[in-house]
Design an enzyme around this catalytic site. Structure first.
Site, PDB file in Angstrom:
ATOM      1  N   ASP A  36     -22.802  23.112 -15.020  1.00 54.34           N
ATOM      2  CA  ASP A  36     -22.127  23.008 -13.726  1.00 54.34           C
ATOM      3  C   ASP A  36     -22.799  22.030 -12.771  1.00 54.34           C
ATOM      4  OD1 ASP A  36     -20.155  24.724 -14.462  1.00 54.34           O
ATOM      5  OD2 ASP A  36     -20.956  26.481 -13.443  1.00 54.34           O
ATOM      6  N   ASP A 291      10.738  -9.517   9.047  1.00 52.17           N
ATOM      7  CA  ASP A 291      10.133  -9.523   7.722  1.00 52.17           C
ATOM      8  C   ASP A 291      10.115  -8.141   7.092  1.00 52.17           C
ATOM      9  OD1 ASP A 291       9.690 -12.186   7.899  1.00 52.17           O
ATOM     10  OD2 ASP A 291       7.603 -12.015   8.556  1.00 52.17           O
ATOM     11  N   GLY A 426       5.591  -5.460  -5.469  1.00 52.22           N
ATOM     12  CA  GLY A 426       6.606  -5.035  -6.420  1.00 52.22           C
ATOM     13  C   GLY A 426       7.828  -5.925  -6.376  1.00 52.22           C
ATOM     14  N   LEU A 427       8.238  -6.345  -5.172  1.00 55.36           N
ATOM     15  CA  LEU A 427       9.383  -7.235  -5.040  1.00 55.36           C
ATOM     16  C   LEU A 427       9.105  -8.584  -5.681  1.00 55.36           C
ATOM     17  CD1 LEU A 427      12.202  -7.603  -3.845  1.00 55.36           C
ATOM     18  CD2 LEU A 427      11.127  -8.433  -1.752  1.00 55.36           C
TER      19      LEU A 427
END
Length: 531
Positions: A36, A291, A426-427
């Protein structure tokens, strides 16, 4: 007990270790086997602290179980006190040691030390890390303030006016291994100082036992992280009459509400809403700018600890114009609040500590952005969906060296950048994928750097891996087969909804008995489901 690859929270003794490590002059004796001791890595590797946590392990082994393990515990307590000379001692046991029932807290109290000894009883098989941290902080505050005179009826949050001083408050809840706690404290301190409010104590992060003893000198308490500090704030209100804030200042709207709440508690004149015009945070204007218009209506899935999930849902829905399509938490202590928030959005909250169930929910909701933990980052990567981490558990990359709060005005700026940048990336990836056959993206053609020439190759540029999704060979035989033409048409669909389109098209093909899916079948399926 459940076997899992990942877990959102550790056992409760990890929470106790977080409190001990966050404070000064506090030592934690943990009755635990050698296995642990892994928890040290959480602080040195993830939190990147320069010193080990102030924890002494008894590290008993199998051969010790045949003897007197109680004497082993007492020996380690004696060594810890003599070596580290703590101002307060926490004593507890790990999940494994709980089965032995040595009761190390009672043993420590019977050893005659004059320092405060806090015995921790943390049920390892029914509670988790955040509960353990909250219980440890609560027991520590109770133990250190047990001799302080109770003054519930006499306390007046506005007494600073008659005493000729500025109002002062406590910041309660920040701890190590919390999400951006260090920077949140600095940001909240800056905001309160701007409004003429002093800080009495910040705890547990950076506090010593002597600071805890003077915690009742404040006029009010600010509960920054309810998972850690709410139970302590309730106890302080009940015993000393200290009111505490319920609003967490994450986001522009919540920060304004927080300032109004603390001013009302302290009997101060309410601040002007000057922040709404963007003079303090750029999130408001940026989210309205040209934008950012394309962000409106983007589908977002949110999962994490209760505090950050509730804040994220408000920011996403009210401040950025996102559509929240999934909301959930692993914090069962915050489940009711998250369910209420989900109900307001017309959703059913996902309350689970199973990361696979969360991944399945992400697939079903087909979001365009995932806001979650380190685990959701991995899930989103597998699904080809942009992701931003908003909550623990986190990776070392989510403990930046720079100033990066989540709370207050600067926190709103950080949140805007952290959430919007993955969508922009991503775009870009999707546009490159759509137009990868155009001459600008073909290696054989001359680049814009004309003097360097192009690459001479006969092979077409290979598309990114996430555009080459194929039907898995392990699928049942009755599943229709995608033709190259169908795959090509599917690749033109944005990646964040491609999985849903694939599933709906296969469902449509099964309904009409189609064995092969080409481009025309894909268009027919689209028309069918949009009808």
């Amino acid at each position: 007990m459940e076997l899992t690859l990942w877990t959102y929270e550790g056992p409760p003794h990890i929470g106790a270790m977080r409190i001990a490590s966050s404070m000064k002059g506090v030592h934690y004796v943990l009755h635990a086997p050698q296995g642990d001791t892994y928890a040290d890595l959480l602080f040195t590797m993830i939190e990147r602290r320069g010193q080990r946590p102030p924890v002494t392990y008894t590290t008993f082994q199998a051969r010790d179980l045949g003897g007197d393990t109680a004497e082993l515990v007492k020996g380690h307590i004696r060594e810890a006190v003599d070596r580290f000379k703590p101002e307060a001692l926490l004593v507890g046991e790990s999940c494994t040691a709980e089965l032995i029932q040595d009761q190390p807290g009672s043993l420590a109290k019977g050893m005659g030390y004059e320092i405060p000894i806090i015995s921790l009883e943390l049920p390892a098989y029914s509670k988790k890390e955040n509960w353990g941290a909250a219980e440890t902080f609560y027991q520590l505050v109770r133990g250190l303030l047990k001799d302080s005179p109770k003054s519930e009826s006499e306390h007046n949050p506005s007494k600073w006016k008659t005493e000729g001083r500025r109002p002062r408050v406590n910041l309660l809840g920040p701890s190590l291994l919390g999400f951006r706690c260090r920077d949140d404290v600095l940001e909240v301190q800056k905001i309160l100082a701007h409004h003429g409010i002093d800080i009495n104590v910040v705890a547990p992060l950076g506090a010593a036992p002597a600071d805890i003893i003077r915690i009742n000198e404040a006029d009010a308490n600010i509960c920054l992280y309810p998972e850690i500090a709410e139970s302590t704030c309730i106890w302080l209100e009940r015993n000393f009459g200290h009111p505490y804030t319920k609003t967490i200042p994450i986001g522009v709207g919540a920060t304004n509400d927080f300032l109004n709440e603390i001013h009302q508690l302290l009997g101060m004149e309410l601040p002007k809403q000057e922040e709404e015009d963007g003079s303090q945070s750029r999130l408001t204007w940026y989210s309205k700018s040209v934008d950012s218009n394309y962000l409106t209506g983007k589908r977002v899935f949110i999962f994490g600890d209760g505090t950050h999930v509730l804040a994220a849902s408000r920011i996403a829905h009210k401040e950025l114009g996102f559509e929240v399509v999934g909301l959930g938490t692993y914090s069962r202590e915050m489940a009711r609040k998250v369910r209420d928030a989900a109900k307001e959005l017309g959703l059913e909250a996902l309350i689970t500590n199973d990361y696979l169930a969360v991944e399945e929910a992400i697939k079903e909701s087909a979001p365009e952005l995932v806001l979650g933990t380190q685990m959701e980052r991995h899930s989103a990567k597998r699904l080809g969906i942009p992701c931003a981490v908003i909550s623990t558990p986190m990776h070392v990359q989510d403990v930046p060296a720079r100033y990066s709060p989540q709370m207050g005005w600067e926190g709103a700026n950080v949140i805007f950048d952290d959430w919007v940048h993955p969508l922009m990336m991503g775009l870009e990836e999707h546009l490159i994928g759509m137009f990868r056959h155009d001459f600008e993206f073909t290696d054989g053609h001359q680049s814009h750097l004309g003097h360097l020439g192009g690459h001479s190759t006969e092979k077409e540029t290979k598309a990114p891996s996430f555009y080459q999704e194929k039907v898995q060979s392990s699928r049942p035989e009755h599943f229709p087969h995608w033709t190259p033409e169908g795959e090509s048409e599917l690749a033109k669909i944005p990646f964040f909804v491609r999985g849903k389109v694939r599933k709906n098209t296969e469902k449509y093909a099964n309904q009409i008995g189609c064995k092969e899916i080409d481009g025309e079948t894909l268009l027919d399926a689209k028309a069918h489901f949009n009808a």
